[in-house]
Design a protein around this motif. Structure first.
Motif, short mmCIF file in Angstrom:
data_model
loop_
_atom_site.label_atom_id
_atom_site.label_comp_id
_atom_site.label_asym_id
_atom_site.label_seq_id
_atom_site.Cartn_x
_atom_site.Cartn_y
_atom_site.Cartn_z
N GLU A 75 9.64 0.60 4.01
CA GLU A 75 9.44 -0.71 3.39
C GLU A 75 8.19 -0.70 2.52
O GLU A 75 8.19 -1.22 1.40
CB GLU A 75 9.34 -1.79 4.46
N ALA A 76 7.14 -0.10 3.04
CA ALA A 76 5.90 -0.02 2.26
C ALA A 76 6.10 0.82 1.02
O ALA A 76 5.64 0.45 -0.09
CB ALA A 76 4.78 0.57 3.12
N LEU A 77 6.78 1.94 1.16
CA LEU A 77 7.02 2.82 0.02
C LEU A 77 7.82 2.11 -1.07
O LEU A 77 7.54 2.27 -2.27
CB LEU A 77 7.75 4.08 0.47
N ALA A 78 8.79 1.31 -0.65
CA ALA A 78 9.59 0.56 -1.62
C ALA A 78 8.72 -0.44 -2.39
O ALA A 78 8.85 -0.60 -3.61
CB ALA A 78 10.74 -0.16 -0.92
N LYS A 79 7.82 -1.11 -1.68
CA LYS A 79 6.93 -2.07 -2.34
C LYS A 79 5.96 -1.38 -3.28
O LYS A 79 5.48 -1.98 -4.25
CB LYS A 79 6.17 -2.89 -1.29
N LEU A 80 5.69 -0.10 -3.02
CA LEU A 80 4.80 0.68 -3.87
C LEU A 80 5.57 1.48 -4.92
O LEU A 80 5.03 2.43 -5.50
CB LEU A 80 3.95 1.61 -3.00
N ASN A 81 6.82 1.09 -5.13
CA ASN A 81 7.66 1.70 -6.17
C ASN A 81 7.86 3.20 -5.98
O ASN A 81 7.97 3.97 -6.95
CB ASN A 81 7.07 1.43 -7.57
N GLY A 82 7.90 3.62 -4.71
CA GLY A 82 8.28 4.99 -4.41
C GLY A 82 7.19 6.02 -4.53
O GLY A 82 7.45 7.22 -4.34
N ARG A 83 5.98 5.60 -4.85
CA ARG A 83 4.87 6.56 -4.97
C ARG A 83 3.77 6.21 -3.96
O ARG A 83 3.40 5.05 -3.83
CB ARG A 83 4.28 6.57 -6.37
N LEU A 84 3.27 7.22 -3.27
CA LEU A 84 2.17 7.02 -2.32
C LEU A 84 1.11 8.08 -2.59
O LEU A 84 1.36 9.27 -2.46
CB LEU A 84 2.67 7.14 -0.88
N ASP A 85 -0.08 7.62 -2.97
CA ASP A 85 -1.18 8.52 -3.27
C ASP A 85 -2.15 8.66 -2.11
O ASP A 85 -2.80 9.70 -1.96
CB ASP A 85 -1.94 8.02 -4.50
N ILE A 86 -2.27 7.60 -1.30
CA ILE A 86 -3.30 7.54 -0.25
C ILE A 86 -2.69 6.98 1.03
O ILE A 86 -2.04 5.93 1.00
CB ILE A 86 -4.47 6.63 -0.69
N LEU A 87 -2.89 7.65 2.14
CA LEU A 87 -2.51 7.14 3.45
C LEU A 87 -3.75 7.07 4.32
O LEU A 87 -4.48 8.07 4.45
CB LEU A 87 -1.47 8.04 4.12
N VAL A 88 -3.99 5.91 4.93
CA VAL A 88 -5.08 5.76 5.89
C VAL A 88 -4.46 5.38 7.24
O VAL A 88 -3.83 4.32 7.36
CB VAL A 88 -6.09 4.68 5.47
N ASN A 89 -4.60 6.25 8.22
CA ASN A 89 -4.08 5.99 9.56
C ASN A 89 -5.16 5.32 10.38
O ASN A 89 -5.95 5.99 11.07
CB ASN A 89 -3.64 7.30 10.22
N GLY A 90 -5.19 3.99 10.34
CA GLY A 90 -6.25 3.25 11.00
C GLY A 90 -5.83 2.49 12.25
O GLY A 90 -6.70 1.99 12.97
N ALA A 91 -4.53 2.39 12.53
CA ALA A 91 -4.08 1.65 13.70
C ALA A 91 -4.56 2.34 14.98
O ALA A 91 -4.52 3.56 15.09
CB ALA A 91 -2.56 1.54 13.71
N GLY A 92 -5.02 1.54 15.93
CA GLY A 92 -5.49 2.13 17.18
C GLY A 92 -5.64 1.10 18.28
O GLY A 92 -5.82 -0.08 18.01
N VAL A 93 -5.55 1.57 19.51
CA VAL A 93 -5.75 0.73 20.69
C VAL A 93 -6.66 1.46 21.66
O VAL A 93 -6.89 2.67 21.54
CB VAL A 93 -4.42 0.36 21.37
N GLN A 94 -7.16 0.73 22.63
CA GLN A 94 -8.07 1.29 23.63
C GLN A 94 -7.71 0.74 25.00
O GLN A 94 -7.18 -0.37 25.12
CB GLN A 94 -9.52 0.92 23.27
#
Length: 250
Positions: A75-94
């Motif tokens: 879904e995110a890729l579609a909103k970005l018109n099929g191109r992804l230059d940067i991925l930040v993996n920030g989700a986390g739990v403790q």
């Protein structure tokens, strides 16, 4: 081309997980201010509000659900018109608990979100970035990538894994135009550290051990994040960089 132009993210597309608040939103905001179009993925229903603040896109997604990771990424890729230059993996739990009493469901949740989801998001992004022959992946590690901490066995295990995963993916992809690096925050003012900071006297005691004399904020991660997301860091890959006010040197 002047050096400052290499930090310009105009025309770049970014995806930030856990981006509805805290450190991840701070990074997303910095990427936006540097010129990138940003999609935020977060389980919180405030993700759309956060996305509007940075003129980006909000997608609700559960990083603890492997199927939903794929759906949210697409879904995110579609909103970005099929191109992804940067991925930040920030989700986390403790989850804080003595190891002898640590419940299996808490272990599975922490490992699932803090490590497995990082791999699966990198895997999805890697497929796109390998086609493009270009990409910047920024994983969020931790001081616990370097040492074990106390009563956080699942978190320490997951963040140690993030550090090693960052290196492993760099070994595979650095020659394909993809830089994979990690930021390792120290003691930060965030939702995750809230319960720790509420323990009487603990914040003062820990602050004494930080050479900078204070806890970090989302703003303290922004400069490094933009650097790692930009062409200024094109020969840097496989690193795990502490942002900790000097704590690791003490």
């Amino acid at each position: 081309m002047g050096i400052l132009s290499k930090f310009d993210l105009t025309g770049k597309n970014a995806l930030v997980t856990g981006g509805a608040r805290g450190l991840s939103f701070g990074i997303a905001k910095a990427l936006h201010e540097a010129g990138a179009t940003v999609a935020l993925v977060d389980l919180l229903d405030t993700v759309n509000e956060a996305a509007r603040e940075i003129e980006g896109f909000g997608i609700q997604g559960d990083m603890g659900d492997a199927d939903d990771i794929g759906r949210a990424f697409e879904e995110a890729l579609a909103k970005l018109n099929g191109r992804l230059d940067i991925l930040v993996n920030g989700a986390g739990v403790q989850y804080r608990c003595a190891s002898v009493d640590f419940p299996k469901d808490a272990w599975d949740k922490v490992i699932g979100i803090d490590l497995s989801a990082v791999f699966f998001m990198c895997q999805q992004a890697g497929k796109v970035m390998l086609e493009q022959k270009y990409g910047k992946i920024i994983n969020i590690a931790s001081m616990n990538s370097f040492f074990g901490g106390t009563i956080v066995p699942a978190y320490a295990a997951s963040k140690g894994g993030v550090a090693q995963l960052t290196k492993a993916l760099s070994n595979e992809w650095a020659g394909e135009g993809i830089n994979v690096n990690a930021i390792a925050p120290g003691y930060m003012i965030s939702e995750m550290s809230k319960t720790m900071r509420e323990v009487p006297g603990q914040i003062d005691e820990l602050t004494k051990r930080i050479p900078a004399g204070r806890w970090g904020t989302p703003e303290d991660l922004q400069g490094l994040a933009v650097f790692l997301a930009s062409d200024a860091s094109e020969y840097l890959s496989g690193t795990v960089i502490p942002v900790d006010g000097g704590f690791m040197c003490r």
